[in-house]
Motif scaffolding. Structure first.
Motif, PDB file in Angstrom:
ATOM      1  N   ALA A 211       0.822  -1.209   0.000  1.00 10.59           N
ATOM      2  CA  ALA A 211       0.000   0.000   0.000  1.00 10.59           C
ATOM      3  C   ALA A 211       0.859   1.265   0.000  1.00 10.59           C
ATOM      4  N   ARG A 212       1.891   1.294   0.853  1.00  4.62           N
ATOM      5  CA  ARG A 212       2.781   2.465   0.897  1.00  4.62           C
ATOM      6  C   ARG A 212       3.474   2.656  -0.446  1.00  4.62           C
ATOM      7  N   ARG A 213       3.892   1.567  -1.028  1.00  2.15           N
ATOM      8  CA  ARG A 213       4.605   1.619  -2.306  1.00  2.15           C
ATOM      9  C   ARG A 213       3.719   2.208  -3.406  1.00  2.15           C
ATOM     10  N   VAL A 214       2.459   1.815  -3.438  1.00  2.00           N
ATOM     11  CA  VAL A 214       1.561   2.322  -4.469  1.00  2.00           C
ATOM     12  C   VAL A 214       1.268   3.802  -4.253  1.00  2.00           C
ATOM     13  N   VAL A 215       1.090   4.220  -3.012  1.00  2.00           N
ATOM     14  CA  VAL A 215       0.879   5.642  -2.741  1.00  2.00           C
ATOM     15  C   VAL A 215       2.094   6.449  -3.194  1.00  2.00           C
ATOM     16  N   ASP A 216       3.284   5.961  -2.904  1.00  3.49           N
ATOM     17  CA  ASP A 216       4.508   6.640  -3.358  1.00  3.49           C
ATOM     18  C   ASP A 216       4.552   6.712  -4.878  1.00  3.49           C
ATOM     19  N   LEU A 217       4.190   5.605  -5.529  1.00  2.00           N
ATOM     20  CA  LEU A 217       4.192   5.573  -6.990  1.00  2.00           C
ATOM     21  C   LEU A 217       3.262   6.639  -7.562  1.00  2.00           C
TER      22      LEU A 217
ATOM     23  N   ILE B 225      13.593   4.245  -9.414  1.00  2.00           N
ATOM     24  CA  ILE B 225      13.293   4.330 -10.839  1.00  2.00           C
ATOM     25  C   ILE B 225      12.013   5.127 -11.043  1.00  2.00           C
ATOM     26  N   THR B 226      11.919   5.768 -12.196  1.00  2.00           N
ATOM     27  CA  THR B 226      10.726   6.526 -12.557  1.00  2.00           C
ATOM     28  C   THR B 226       9.753   5.618 -13.297  1.00  2.00           C
ATOM     29  N   VAL B 227       8.507   5.614 -12.870  1.00  2.00           N
ATOM     30  CA  VAL B 227       7.477   4.782 -13.493  1.00  2.00           C
ATOM     31  C   VAL B 227       6.259   5.657 -13.770  1.00  2.00           C
ATOM     32  N   ASP B 228       5.949   5.838 -15.039  1.00  2.00           N
ATOM     33  CA  ASP B 228       4.803   6.654 -15.451  1.00  2.00           C
ATOM     34  C   ASP B 228       3.603   5.733 -15.624  1.00  2.00           C
ATOM     35  N   ALA B 229       2.755   5.642 -14.614  1.00  2.00           N
ATOM     36  CA  ALA B 229       1.642   4.698 -14.650  1.00  2.00           C
ATOM     37  C   ALA B 229       0.308   5.397 -14.474  1.00  2.00           C
ATOM     38  N   GLU B 230      -0.631   5.063 -15.353  1.00  2.00           N
ATOM     39  CA  GLU B 230      -2.002   5.558 -15.245  1.00  2.00           C
ATOM     40  C   GLU B 230      -2.903   4.534 -14.557  1.00  2.00           C
ATOM     41  N   SER B 231      -2.430   3.278 -14.485  1.00  2.00           N
ATOM     42  CA  SER B 231      -3.195   2.211 -13.854  1.00  2.00           C
ATOM     43  C   SER B 231      -2.253   1.354 -13.033  1.00  2.00           C
ATOM     44  N   VAL B 232      -2.759   0.796 -11.938  1.00  2.00           N
ATOM     45  CA  VAL B 232      -1.971  -0.085 -11.077  1.00  2.00           C
ATOM     46  C   VAL B 232      -2.662  -1.437 -11.003  1.00  2.00           C
TER      47      VAL B 232
ATOM     48  N   LEU C 131      -4.677   4.816  -0.757  1.00  2.00           N
ATOM     49  CA  LEU C 131      -4.794   5.814  -1.817  1.00  2.00           C
ATOM     50  C   LEU C 131      -5.877   6.841  -1.481  1.00  2.00           C
ATOM     51  N   LEU C 132      -7.030   6.360  -1.062  1.00  2.00           N
ATOM     52  CA  LEU C 132      -8.108   7.286  -0.705  1.00  2.00           C
ATOM     53  C   LEU C 132      -7.698   8.165   0.471  1.00  2.00           C
ATOM     54  N   GLY C 133      -6.979   7.555   1.428  1.00  2.00           N
ATOM     55  CA  GLY C 133      -6.503   8.322   2.572  1.00  2.00           C
ATOM     56  C   GLY C 133      -5.500   9.390   2.193  1.00  2.00           C
ATOM     57  N   ALA C 134      -4.800   9.173   1.079  1.00  2.00           N
ATOM     58  CA  ALA C 134      -3.828  10.154   0.598  1.00  2.00           C
ATOM     59  C   ALA C 134      -4.450  11.180  -0.335  1.00  2.00           C
ATOM     60  N   GLY C 135      -5.771  11.103  -0.503  1.00  2.00           N
ATOM     61  CA  GLY C 135      -6.452  12.073  -1.350  1.00  2.00           C
ATOM     62  C   GLY C 135      -6.431  11.742  -2.830  1.00  2.00           C
ATOM     63  N   VAL C 136      -6.130  10.487  -3.160  1.00  2.00           N
ATOM     64  CA  VAL C 136      -6.074  10.068  -4.564  1.00  2.00           C
ATOM     65  C   VAL C 136      -7.453   9.555  -4.995  1.00  2.00           C
ATOM     66  N   ASP C 137      -7.962  10.040  -6.120  1.00  2.00           N
ATOM     67  CA  ASP C 137      -9.221   9.560  -6.655  1.00  2.00           C
ATOM     68  C   ASP C 137      -9.004   8.289  -7.459  1.00  2.00           C
ATOM     69  N   LEU C 138      -9.982   7.402  -7.446  1.00  2.00           N
ATOM     70  CA  LEU C 138      -9.904   6.150  -8.187  1.00  2.00           C
ATOM     71  C   LEU C 138     -10.925   6.167  -9.310  1.00  2.00           C
ATOM     72  N   SER C 139     -10.463   5.939 -10.534  1.00  2.00           N
ATOM     73  CA  SER C 139     -11.363   6.000 -11.679  1.00  2.00           C
ATOM     74  C   SER C 139     -10.781   5.202 -12.836  1.00  2.00           C
ATOM     75  N   ALA C 140     -11.650   4.475 -13.554  1.00  2.00           N
ATOM     76  CA  ALA C 140     -11.220   3.746 -14.743  1.00  2.00           C
ATOM     77  C   ALA C 140     -10.839   4.735 -15.833  1.00  2.00           C
ATOM     78  N   ILE C 141      -9.871   4.334 -16.653  1.00  2.59           N
ATOM     79  CA  ILE C 141      -9.454   5.182 -17.775  1.00  2.59           C
ATOM     80  C   ILE C 141     -10.289   4.878 -19.012  1.00  2.59           C
ATOM     81  N   ALA C 142     -10.395   3.589 -19.348  1.00  6.19           N
ATOM     82  CA  ALA C 142     -11.127   3.165 -20.540  1.00  6.19           C
ATOM     83  C   ALA C 142     -12.549   2.776 -20.152  1.00  6.19           C
ATOM     84  N   ARG C 143     -13.391   3.774 -19.974  1.00  8.42           N
ATOM     85  CA  ARG C 143     -14.770   3.515 -19.566  1.00  8.42           C
ATOM     86  C   ARG C 143     -15.631   3.081 -20.754  1.00  8.42           C
ATOM     87  N   GLY C 144     -16.617   2.236 -20.462  1.00 10.53           N
ATOM     88  CA  GLY C 144     -17.523   1.772 -21.508  1.00 10.53           C
ATOM     89  C   GLY C 144     -18.573   2.813 -21.865  1.00 10.53           C
TER      90      GLY C 144
END
Length: 250
Positions: free
Chosen positions: A190-196, A210-217, A237-250
């Motif tokens: 969880a910490r690693r993903v928040v950092d990412l 390393i630098t990782v440019d990610a739109e999805s995890v 993620l939610l606790g860190a103020g990050v919103d969760l949303s699909a990129i490729a929505r139907g």
């Protein structure tokens, strides 16, 4: 760095707790039958994802049910292209029967790792996706050849990182046969993903940053403790103020 992220998981494989994962993720990479899954299971998973508003992607693979799609196959590009068209078509029909739509394609397992650098197989994947629907996005590792070719072909792309997988200094994944390939502590993951998401960086297996440019995890659903890892990651993620949303929505 973006403060919105997509969370995806490999589902419809007959392993893990898909029902629980569908309450956590925003996108579902649903198997297409070549490495796992039956038509009934895939249809059920599509229906469940649709009911929960989770985006659906076709998780295409080598024809390798015995090896769960994790064994490299030196396939003829024409055969690979046809296999991928077949898989996308099958899942598209199953999804459509539930009122849902496939919006992206993600290679699975050994195929995913191969198309990072193999030009013939990467080109076959891109050609297959484009021939089915040029509006389908392709999900893969940042800086991978398959995403470069997809962009050149005019396809949307989604860059991806892995919550519980080790990384080499060059940004590729540590093979599952090597030490450090898989993380197992929910809090660490969880910490690693928040950092990412907040800094765009990860610590590689050798300790380098390393630098990782990610739109999805990706949150793997077939590993021990997968649901706990995913719940901890979502909460962090939610606790860190990050919103969760699909990129490729139907």
């Amino acid at each position: 760095m973006p403060q919105t992220i997509d969370l995806n998981a490999d589902l419809g494989e007959g392993v893990g707790d898909d029902d629980a994962m569908l309450t956590i993720v925003t996108s579902a990479n649903i198997a297409c039958g070549f490495h796992a899954g039956s038509p009934t299971l895939l249809a059920r998973t599509c229906a469940q994802a649709h009911r929960r508003g989770v985006a659906i992607g076709a998780q295409v693979s080598y024809p390798d049910r015995e090896g769960f799609g994790r064994r490299y196959m030196a396939m003829d590009p024409e055969d690979l292209r046809a296999d991928i068209v077949y898989q996308i078509g099958a899942l598209t029909a199953l999804a459509s029967a539930t009122g849902a739509r496939v919006t992206y394609v993600k290679p699975h397992g050994a195929l995913y790792n191969t198309v990072v650098a193999d030009e013939e197989q990467a080109a076959a994947v891109v050609a297959a996706v484009r021939s089915v629907d040029p509006g389908l996005a392709v999900m893969g590792l940042p800086r991978s050849l398959v995403l470069d070719l997809a962009r050149d072909a005019g396809l949307p792309v989604i860059t991806e990182a892995f919550a519980d997988r080790g990384y080499r200094p060059d940004g590729t994944l540590v093979p599952r046969t090597e030490a450090g390939a898989l993380l197992t502590d929910s809090a660490q993951i969880a910490r690693r993903v928040v950092d990412l998401v907040t800094t765009g960086t990860l610590t590689a297996v050798d300790g380098s940053t390393i630098t990782v440019d990610a739109e999805s995890v990706c949150l793997h659903g077939d590993t021990p403790g997968a649901v706990e890892h995913a719940m901890a990651t979502r909460a962090a993620l939610l606790g860190a103020g990050v919103d969760l949303s699909a990129i490729a929505r139907g």
